[in-house]
Design a protein around this motif. Structure first.
Motif, PDB file in Angstrom:
ATOM      1  N   MET A   1       0.845  -1.196   0.000  1.00  0.00           N
ATOM      2  CA  MET A   1       0.000   0.000   0.000  1.00  0.00           C
ATOM      3  C   MET A   1       0.882   1.248   0.000  1.00  0.00           C
ATOM      4  SD  MET A   1      -3.197  -0.894   2.524  1.00  0.00           S
ATOM      5  CE  MET A   1      -2.164  -1.097   3.986  1.00  0.00           C
ATOM      6  N   LEU A   2       0.412   2.277  -0.667  1.00  0.00           N
ATOM      7  CA  LEU A   2       1.145   3.540  -0.781  1.00  0.00           C
ATOM      8  C   LEU A   2       0.150   4.684  -0.665  1.00  0.00           C
ATOM      9  CD1 LEU A   2       3.804   5.129  -1.590  1.00  0.00           C
ATOM     10  CD2 LEU A   2       2.942   4.984  -3.941  1.00  0.00           C
ATOM     11  N   VAL A   3       0.509   5.701   0.136  1.00  0.00           N
ATOM     12  CA  VAL A   3      -0.354   6.870   0.254  1.00  0.00           C
ATOM     13  C   VAL A   3       0.514   8.123   0.227  1.00  0.00           C
ATOM     14  CG1 VAL A   3      -0.338   6.859   2.787  1.00  0.00           C
ATOM     15  CG2 VAL A   3      -2.211   7.955   1.570  1.00  0.00           C
ATOM     16  N   SER A   4       0.050   9.125  -0.523  1.00  0.00           N
ATOM     17  CA  SER A   4       0.718  10.419  -0.554  1.00  0.00           C
ATOM     18  C   SER A   4       0.277  11.238   0.654  1.00  0.00           C
ATOM     19  CB  SER A   4       0.351  11.150  -1.849  1.00  0.00           C
ATOM     20  OG  SER A   4       0.859  12.462  -1.847  1.00  0.00           O
ATOM     21  N   ASN A   5       1.198  12.020   1.205  1.00  0.00           N
ATOM     22  CA  ASN A   5       0.901  12.841   2.369  1.00  0.00           C
ATOM     23  C   ASN A   5       0.692  14.291   1.939  1.00  0.00           C
ATOM     24  OD1 ASN A   5       0.752  14.074   4.882  1.00  0.00           O
ATOM     25  ND2 ASN A   5       2.962  13.979   5.246  1.00  0.00           N
ATOM     26  N   PRO A   6      -0.545  14.769   1.917  1.00  0.00           N
ATOM     27  CA  PRO A   6      -0.801  16.138   1.450  1.00  0.00           C
ATOM     28  C   PRO A   6      -0.257  17.211   2.379  1.00  0.00           C
ATOM     29  CG  PRO A   6      -2.802  15.180   2.377  1.00  0.00           C
ATOM     30  CD  PRO A   6      -1.786  14.075   2.323  1.00  0.00           C
ATOM     31  N   LYS A   7       0.121  16.841   3.607  1.00  0.00           N
ATOM     32  CA  LYS A   7       0.612  17.839   4.560  1.00  0.00           C
ATOM     33  C   LYS A   7       2.123  18.051   4.474  1.00  0.00           C
ATOM     34  CE  LYS A   7      -3.177  17.232   7.842  1.00  0.00           C
ATOM     35  NZ  LYS A   7      -3.561  16.964   9.245  1.00  0.00           N
ATOM     36  N   ALA A   8       2.802  17.251   3.658  1.00  0.00           N
ATOM     37  CA  ALA A   8       4.241  17.428   3.492  1.00  0.00           C
ATOM     38  C   ALA A   8       4.500  18.632   2.604  1.00  0.00           C
ATOM     39  CB  ALA A   8       4.859  16.171   2.887  1.00  0.00           C
ATOM     40  N   LEU A 302       7.378  14.179  11.284  1.00  0.00           N
ATOM     41  CA  LEU A 302       7.101  13.380  10.094  1.00  0.00           C
ATOM     42  C   LEU A 302       5.929  13.921   9.287  1.00  0.00           C
ATOM     43  CD1 LEU A 302       7.537   9.803  11.620  1.00  0.00           C
ATOM     44  CD2 LEU A 302       9.265  11.259  10.539  1.00  0.00           C
ATOM     45  N   GLU A 303       4.893  14.388   9.955  1.00  0.00           N
ATOM     46  CA  GLU A 303       3.698  14.834   9.227  1.00  0.00           C
ATOM     47  C   GLU A 303       3.992  15.948   8.221  1.00  0.00           C
ATOM     48  OE1 GLU A 303      -0.929  15.743  10.284  1.00  0.00           O
ATOM     49  OE2 GLU A 303       0.567  16.766  11.511  1.00  0.00           O
ATOM     50  N   PRO A 304       4.828  16.953   8.555  1.00  0.00           N
ATOM     51  CA  PRO A 304       5.066  18.003   7.574  1.00  0.00           C
ATOM     52  C   PRO A 304       6.214  17.735   6.605  1.00  0.00           C
ATOM     53  CG  PRO A 304       6.029  18.630   9.663  1.00  0.00           C
ATOM     54  CD  PRO A 304       5.382  17.293   9.881  1.00  0.00           C
ATOM     55  N   SER A 305       6.831  16.535   6.683  1.00  0.00           N
ATOM     56  CA  SER A 305       8.034  16.309   5.876  1.00  0.00           C
ATOM     57  C   SER A 305       8.033  15.030   5.039  1.00  0.00           C
ATOM     58  CB  SER A 305       9.274  16.290   6.774  1.00  0.00           C
ATOM     59  OG  SER A 305       9.214  15.222   7.702  1.00  0.00           O
ATOM     60  N   VAL A 306       7.402  13.976   5.512  1.00  0.00           N
ATOM     61  CA  VAL A 306       7.444  12.707   4.778  1.00  0.00           C
ATOM     62  C   VAL A 306       6.399  12.751   3.663  1.00  0.00           C
ATOM     63  CG1 VAL A 306       7.129  10.208   4.892  1.00  0.00           C
ATOM     64  CG2 VAL A 306       8.324  11.414   6.734  1.00  0.00           C
ATOM     65  N   ASP A 307       6.873  12.566   2.436  1.00  0.00           N
ATOM     66  CA  ASP A 307       6.011  12.753   1.265  1.00  0.00           C
ATOM     67  C   ASP A 307       5.099  11.563   0.997  1.00  0.00           C
ATOM     68  OD1 ASP A 307       7.245  15.368   0.008  1.00  0.00           O
ATOM     69  OD2 ASP A 307       8.926  14.109   0.635  1.00  0.00           O
ATOM     70  N   TYR A 308       5.601  10.345   1.272  1.00  0.00           N
ATOM     71  CA  TYR A 308       4.814   9.142   1.017  1.00  0.00           C
ATOM     72  C   TYR A 308       5.011   8.149   2.152  1.00  0.00           C
ATOM     73  CZ  TYR A 308       4.149  10.694  -3.807  1.00  0.00           C
ATOM     74  OH  TYR A 308       3.795  11.413  -4.932  1.00  0.00           O
ATOM     75  N   PHE A 309       3.958   7.420   2.442  1.00  0.00           N
ATOM     76  CA  PHE A 309       3.992   6.333   3.413  1.00  0.00           C
ATOM     77  C   PHE A 309       3.575   5.053   2.708  1.00  0.00           C
ATOM     78  CE2 PHE A 309       3.612  10.133   5.849  1.00  0.00           C
ATOM     79  CZ  PHE A 309       4.218   9.899   7.075  1.00  0.00           C
ATOM     80  N   MET A 310       4.248   3.944   3.022  1.00  0.00           N
ATOM     81  CA  MET A 310       3.922   2.686   2.364  1.00  0.00           C
ATOM     82  C   MET A 310       4.195   1.505   3.289  1.00  0.00           C
ATOM     83  SD  MET A 310       7.116   2.165  -0.314  1.00  0.00           S
ATOM     84  CE  MET A 310       6.413   0.612  -0.894  1.00  0.00           C
ATOM     85  N   THR A 311       3.667   0.354   2.907  1.00  0.00           N
ATOM     86  CA  THR A 311       3.886  -0.864   3.680  1.00  0.00           C
ATOM     87  C   THR A 311       4.455  -1.956   2.782  1.00  0.00           C
ATOM     88  OG1 THR A 311       1.623  -1.647   3.286  1.00  0.00           O
ATOM     89  CG2 THR A 311       2.008  -0.340   5.275  1.00  0.00           C
ATOM     90  N   ILE A 312       5.150  -2.904   3.412  1.00  0.00           N
ATOM     91  CA  ILE A 312       5.730  -4.040   2.710  1.00  0.00           C
ATOM     92  C   ILE A 312       5.412  -5.312   3.481  1.00  0.00           C
ATOM     93  CG2 ILE A 312       7.629  -2.740   1.653  1.00  0.00           C
ATOM     94  CD1 ILE A 312       9.410  -3.907   3.955  1.00  0.00           C
ATOM     95  N   SER A 313       5.588  -6.451   2.820  1.00  0.00           N
ATOM     96  CA  SER A 313       5.364  -7.747   3.456  1.00  0.00           C
ATOM     97  C   SER A 313       6.664  -8.283   4.043  1.00  0.00           C
ATOM     98  CB  SER A 313       4.826  -8.747   2.429  1.00  0.00           C
ATOM     99  OG  SER A 313       5.844  -9.073   1.481  1.00  0.00           O
ATOM    100  N   ASP A 314       6.541  -9.236   4.931  1.00  0.00           N
ATOM    101  CA  ASP A 314       7.727  -9.898   5.482  1.00  0.00           C
ATOM    102  C   ASP A 314       8.540 -10.564   4.378  1.00  0.00           C
ATOM    103  OD1 ASP A 314       7.010  -9.084   8.001  1.00  0.00           O
ATOM    104  OD2 ASP A 314       6.465 -11.070   8.745  1.00  0.00           O
ATOM    105  N   ASP A 315       7.876 -11.170   3.410  1.00  0.00           N
ATOM    106  CA  ASP A 315       8.592 -11.830   2.319  1.00  0.00           C
ATOM    107  C   ASP A 315       9.428 -10.835   1.518  1.00  0.00           C
ATOM    108  OD1 ASP A 315       7.548 -14.279   3.007  1.00  0.00           O
ATOM    109  OD2 ASP A 315       5.987 -14.288   1.467  1.00  0.00           O
TER     110      ASP A 315
END
Length: 403
Positions: A1-8, A302-315
């Motif tokens: 999953m990937l989400v853009s952070n509009p507050k960055a 992090l809220e005003p600086s990180v542009d994208y948040f994402m997740t990965i699997s253990d594999d």
């Protein structure tokens, strides 16, 4: 999953944040730790991985290797010791302790009855235990059910008293707070909560050393366009982004936060616009990132600086470990623990999804950095995941260096 952070945003580093964490304080912390016997002299390596960069279709890929920061095996050797130093200086101002002298044990007799306590997934607790042993104060470490026996033994080797609980990481944090309240001890945690921010701030500030070394290593070169950071409660990322943001200002890199899909508290914080809890089981092979609740203090950075948040699997994490361990003709083989490779795993996932890579500018002009935060801090777990021991990988590394 990937989400853009509009507050960055791309504004200069805010004064309100600089009052909490700054390059100047990070440099002071760095100087205090410079002579600590458990840290190796000089900066950790910043390796180029040209073959992997070519595979991914980007201009440059670099990794900061924190596995050789100290005999503790991870970046946490920078956070807990600084927090403990600053705590003691605040608690005993009349003693006028000298910071370097504290770490050399010069005041051990005066601090023998001072006790600190913390919950940990492994590395933070080991860093705190090692610092407490050097200083001469007592240390109690609370471990949750999923912390391996290997990691427990590594912490106990530095003289810490171990307390085991049956719950998860967040429950171990609560138990540590209860112990502190009942015994008059002080919690030295890397995660903040209401009314508890000073010590987590000091922990995060210690991580500025990593960013300082990155900036120094890149002097005279084009700066990185993208920095991939691993999650957890957000402390490491806050320490890194605050420094790089202050240094580069509006020209800062694009920051991408990566965490386990079952421990997605930072991703959920971005979605909800406030510090949030994870939605999954919080049971990940990436033990150091298996955290269920965002640090509110870290989130302020992090809220005003990180542009994208994402997740990965253990594999995906294990595949990244294996790729770094294997190396290539142009890429040095590296021992990277299961919690250290989230950034690389996230980058690979984005590149394999062409649309997402284009959105983030991951193209032939991209210069990307990730931080390998630990080595094989649990050698048995490492060998089980890769089917190869860390010693074998290090032998291949030595052979690569001689070639």
């Amino acid at each position: 999953m990937l989400v853009s952070n509009p507050k960055a945003g791309r504004q200069p580093y805010p004064q309100a944040l600089q009052a909490v964490m700054s390059i100047a304080t990070a440099e002071q912390s760095r100087q205090w730790l410079a002579d600590w016997g458990l840290l190796n002299r000089g900066p950790t390596p910043l390796y180029a991985l040209p073959d992997l960069a070519a595979e991914l279709g980007i201009a440059q890929l670099s990794v900061k290797d924190e596995s050789v920061r100290s005999q503790l095996g991870s970046f946490k050797a920078l956070g807990a010791p600084i927090a403990l130093l600053r705590l003691i200086l605040r608690t005993f101002p009349a003693q006028q302790f000298e910071p370097r002298g504290l770490l050399q044990g010069q005041y051990a007799d005066l601090l023998a009855h001072f006790t600190v306590v913390s919950a940990t997934d492994g590395n933070h607790g080991k860093g705190l235990a090692a610092a407490a042993q050097s200083i001469g104060c007592r240390c109690v470490i609370v471990l949750h059910a999923n912390v391996s026996v290997e990691r427990e033994q590594a912490i106990a080797a530095f003289g810490a008293q171990i307390v085991r609980i049956a719950g998860n990481y967040d429950e171990s944090v609560e138990h540590a707070a209860e112990l502190a309240a009942s015994h008059g001890w002080t919690v030295v945690s890397d995660t903040s909560y209401e009314g508890y921010e000073v010590i987590p701030r000091d922990v995060m500030q210690g991580y500025g050393t990593i960013a300082a070394e990155i900036v120094e290593a890149m002097a005279g070169q084009a700066p990185f366009t993208h920095v991939f950071l691993q999650g957890g409660v957000g402390g490491l990322a806050a320490g890194i982004v605050s420094y790089l943001w202050e240094h580069y200002g509006e020209q800062r890199p694009l920051f991408v936060m990566v965490e386990p899909e079952q421990a997605d508290c930072l991703y959920q914080s971005a979605v909800l616009g406030k510090p949030a809890r994870a939605t999954g089981s919080v049971d990940s092979v990436m033990a150091g990132l298996a955290c269920g609740e965002t640090s509110p203090l870290a989130w302020r950075f992090l809220e005003p600086s990180v542009d994208y948040f994402m997740t990965i699997s253990d594999d995906q994490a294990v595949a990244a470990m294996r790729r770094l361990a294997t190396g290539s003709a142009g890429d040095i083989p590296l021992v990277a623990g299961e919690s250290s490779v989230a950034g690389l795993a996230g980058l690979v996932q984005l590149v394999q999804g062409a649309g997402a890579a284009a959105d983030l500018g991951l193209d032939s002009k991209a210069r990307v950095l990730f931080i390998s935060t630990e080595g094989a801090t649990a050698p048995g777990v490492y060998a089980e995941l890769l089917g190869e021991s860390a010693a074998s990988v290090l032998a291949r590394q030595r052979a690569w260096a001689r070639a």
